[in-house]
Write an enzyme that holds these catalytic residues in place. Structure first.
Site, PDB file in Angstrom:
ATOM      1  N   LYS A 113       0.827  -1.205   0.000  1.00  0.00           N
ATOM      2  CA  LYS A 113       0.000   0.000   0.000  1.00  0.00           C
ATOM      3  C   LYS A 113       0.869   1.266   0.000  1.00  0.00           C
ATOM      4  O   LYS A 113       0.482   2.291  -0.563  1.00  0.00           O
ATOM      5  CB  LYS A 113      -0.968  -0.015   1.188  1.00  0.00           C
ATOM      6  CG  LYS A 113      -2.036  -1.096   1.011  1.00  0.00           C
ATOM      7  CD  LYS A 113      -3.187  -0.982   1.972  1.00  0.00           C
ATOM      8  CE  LYS A 113      -4.257  -2.011   1.601  1.00  0.00           C
ATOM      9  NZ  LYS A 113      -5.374  -2.062   2.511  1.00  0.00           N
ATOM     10  N   LYS A 205      -4.657 -10.432  -5.468  1.00  0.00           N
ATOM     11  CA  LYS A 205      -5.892 -10.840  -4.791  1.00  0.00           C
ATOM     12  C   LYS A 205      -7.018  -9.844  -5.063  1.00  0.00           C
ATOM     13  O   LYS A 205      -6.767  -8.665  -5.307  1.00  0.00           O
ATOM     14  CB  LYS A 205      -5.637 -10.995  -3.282  1.00  0.00           C
ATOM     15  CG  LYS A 205      -5.600  -9.699  -2.534  1.00  0.00           C
ATOM     16  CD  LYS A 205      -5.778  -9.898  -1.046  1.00  0.00           C
ATOM     17  CE  LYS A 205      -5.952  -8.537  -0.384  1.00  0.00           C
ATOM     18  NZ  LYS A 205      -7.219  -8.297   0.197  1.00  0.00           N
ATOM     19  N   LYS A 208     -11.072  -4.608  -2.325  1.00  0.00           N
ATOM     20  CA  LYS A 208     -12.087  -3.544  -2.415  1.00  0.00           C
ATOM     21  C   LYS A 208     -11.540  -2.304  -3.099  1.00  0.00           C
ATOM     22  O   LYS A 208     -12.237  -1.616  -3.817  1.00  0.00           O
ATOM     23  CB  LYS A 208     -12.541  -3.129  -1.006  1.00  0.00           C
ATOM     24  CG  LYS A 208     -13.482  -4.069  -0.339  1.00  0.00           C
ATOM     25  CD  LYS A 208     -13.958  -3.440   0.956  1.00  0.00           C
ATOM     26  CE  LYS A 208     -13.606  -4.308   2.145  1.00  0.00           C
ATOM     27  NZ  LYS A 208     -12.262  -4.081   2.680  1.00  0.00           N
TER      28      LYS A 208
HETATM   29  N1  AQP Z   1      -9.196 -11.728  -1.983  1.00  0.00           N
HETATM   30  C1  AQP Z   1      -9.504 -12.198  -0.780  1.00  0.00           C
HETATM   31  N2  AQP Z   1      -9.665 -13.541  -0.600  1.00  0.00           N
HETATM   32  C2  AQP Z   1      -9.995 -14.037   0.623  1.00  0.00           C
HETATM   33  N3  AQP Z   1     -10.178 -13.266   1.731  1.00  0.00           N
HETATM   34  C3  AQP Z   1     -10.039 -11.932   1.587  1.00  0.00           C
HETATM   35  N4  AQP Z   1     -10.160 -10.902   2.452  1.00  0.00           N
HETATM   36  C4  AQP Z   1      -9.904  -9.743   1.806  1.00  0.00           C
HETATM   37  N5  AQP Z   1      -9.623  -9.978   0.512  1.00  0.00           N
HETATM   38  C5  AQP Z   1      -9.694 -11.328   0.343  1.00  0.00           C
HETATM   39  C6  AQP Z   1     -10.514 -11.050   3.858  1.00  0.00           C
HETATM   40  O1  AQP Z   1     -11.648 -10.235   4.109  1.00  0.00           O
HETATM   41  C7  AQP Z   1     -11.555  -9.733   5.449  1.00  0.00           C
HETATM   42  C8  AQP Z   1     -11.763  -8.257   5.463  1.00  0.00           C
HETATM   43  O2  AQP Z   1     -10.689  -7.615   4.830  1.00  0.00           O
HETATM   44  P1  AQP Z   1     -10.396  -6.092   5.150  1.00  0.00           P
HETATM   45  O3  AQP Z   1     -11.466  -5.256   4.605  1.00  0.00           O
HETATM   46  O4  AQP Z   1     -10.192  -5.892   6.594  1.00  0.00           O
HETATM   47  O5  AQP Z   1      -9.021  -5.733   4.490  1.00  0.00           O
HETATM   48  P2  AQP Z   1      -8.245  -6.370   3.314  1.00  0.00           P
HETATM   49  O6  AQP Z   1      -7.778  -7.727   3.685  1.00  0.00           O
HETATM   50  O7  AQP Z   1      -7.184  -5.395   2.945  1.00  0.00           O
HETATM   51  O8  AQP Z   1      -9.401  -6.486   2.221  1.00  0.00           O
HETATM   52  P3  AQP Z   1      -9.551  -5.777   0.853  1.00  0.00           P
HETATM   53  O9  AQP Z   1     -10.857  -6.190   0.314  1.00  0.00           O
HETATM   54  O10 AQP Z   1      -8.363  -6.016  -0.002  1.00  0.00           O
HETATM   55  O11 AQP Z   1      -9.647  -4.256   1.253  1.00  0.00           O
HETATM   56  P4  AQP Z   1      -8.749  -3.049   0.834  1.00  0.00           P
HETATM   57  O12 AQP Z   1      -8.777  -3.013  -0.672  1.00  0.00           O
HETATM   58  O13 AQP Z   1      -9.435  -1.857   1.433  1.00  0.00           O
HETATM   59  O14 AQP Z   1      -7.392  -3.265   1.364  1.00  0.00           O
HETATM   60  C9  AQP Z   1     -10.189 -10.158   5.988  1.00  0.00           C
HETATM   61  O15 AQP Z   1     -10.362 -11.301   6.816  1.00  0.00           O
HETATM   62  C10 AQP Z   1      -9.416 -10.517   4.761  1.00  0.00           C
HETATM   63  O16 AQP Z   1      -8.425 -11.496   5.025  1.00  0.00           O
END
Ligand code: AQP
Length: 224
Positions: A113, A205, A208
């Site tokens: 990030k 991966k 969001k």
């Molecule tokens: N691609 C993924 N596959 C499986 N699990 C996932 N998680 C996120 N992406 C995947 C799991 O969802 C939960 C919530 O995630 P988060 O919002 O706390 O942060 P993150 O892991 O950084 O998720 P994002 O969607 O990628 O958000 P952004 O883009 O804002 O950083 C966690 O349990 C995560 O493991």
């Protein structure tokens, strides 16, 4: 007998996607049957990346509504917003003061990030894993259901609890045995759906905040 406790959360950084469902929320729904469950919307984590405050307020409520729509039952689980509980920040500060800086600098998510933010990268982004450790340790959680991407942060939370708090500050009972201060949590990562890949770039991966994924496409959980 007391049931084991589970805590987990999602950042309200945008519409939830299938990775969030398969990697995390699907497991939460099942865990309600057997565990004492706490699920929070981690809005303080969401301000470690560029955001619009009005949108964040809206997304915080939408994320909580999606928890319920996905099957989280407020009669069986405690559902809450992180910023409404000041103790998360208070514990994070105490943990900050014992966490080595180089533990945070090697976090993969920080490096990924930080590259995107260039010279705008904040101390908050670096400190994200300590706040996450506080989220978990505050509730004496036994298990934390997360996707694979959060495994390194969970290991850091365990190291802070074990090496930096319990090993240094635990008192002794009458028999001279150490009395741990913090419970050391276990990650709960199910093999299926632990790392759902992006539909537009199979080498990264699903995320969001990925500008290449379009809300409303097949991977997004509808908001209405
Ligand atoms: N691609 C993924 N596959 C499986 N699990 C996932 N998680 C996120 N992406 C995947 C799991 O969802 C939960 C919530 O995630 P988060 O919002 O706390 O942060 P993150 O892991 O950084 O998720 P994002 O969607 O990628 O958000 P952004 O883009 O804002 O950083 C966690 O349990 C995560 O493991």
């Amino acid at each position: 007998m007391a049931r084991a406790r589970v805590l987990s959360g999602v950042q309200p950084t945008g519409a939830l996607h299938l990775g969030n469902w398969l990697g995390a929320i699907r497991n939460w729904v099942d865990l309600q049957e057997s565990h004492d469950t706490f699920f929070c919307v981690v809005d303080l984590h969401a301000i470690t990346v560029p955001h619009r405050p009005e949108q964040l307020a809206d997304d915080t409520l939408t994320t909580a509504a999606l928890y319920l729509a996905c099957g989280i039952d407020p009669a069986r689980s405690t559902v809450f917003v992180q910023s409404q509980v000041p103790a998360h920040c208070e514990l994070a500060w105490l943990l900050n003061c014992v966490t080595p800086l180089n533990w945070l600098e090697r976090m993969i998510q920080f490096k990924e990030k930080a590259v995107k933010q260039g010279d705008q990268v904040s101390v908050g982004l670096l400190d994200y894993p300590v706040l996450m450790a506080a989220d978990i340790l505050l509730y004496d959680a036994d298990r934390v259901p997360v996707g694979e991407d959060q495994k390194q942060h969970l290991e850091l939370a365990r190291d802070i609890a074990q090496q930096r708090i319990n090993a240094r500050f635990a008192s002794r009972d009458a028999a001279g045995e150490p009395v741990p201060i913090l419970k050391v949590p276990e990650p709960l990562i199910l093999p299926e759906g632990a790392r759902v890949m992006s539909l537009t770039d199979g080498s990264s991966k699903m995320s969001k905040s990925d500008p290449h994924e379009v809300p409303g496409s097949a991977c997004w959980i509808p908001r209405s």
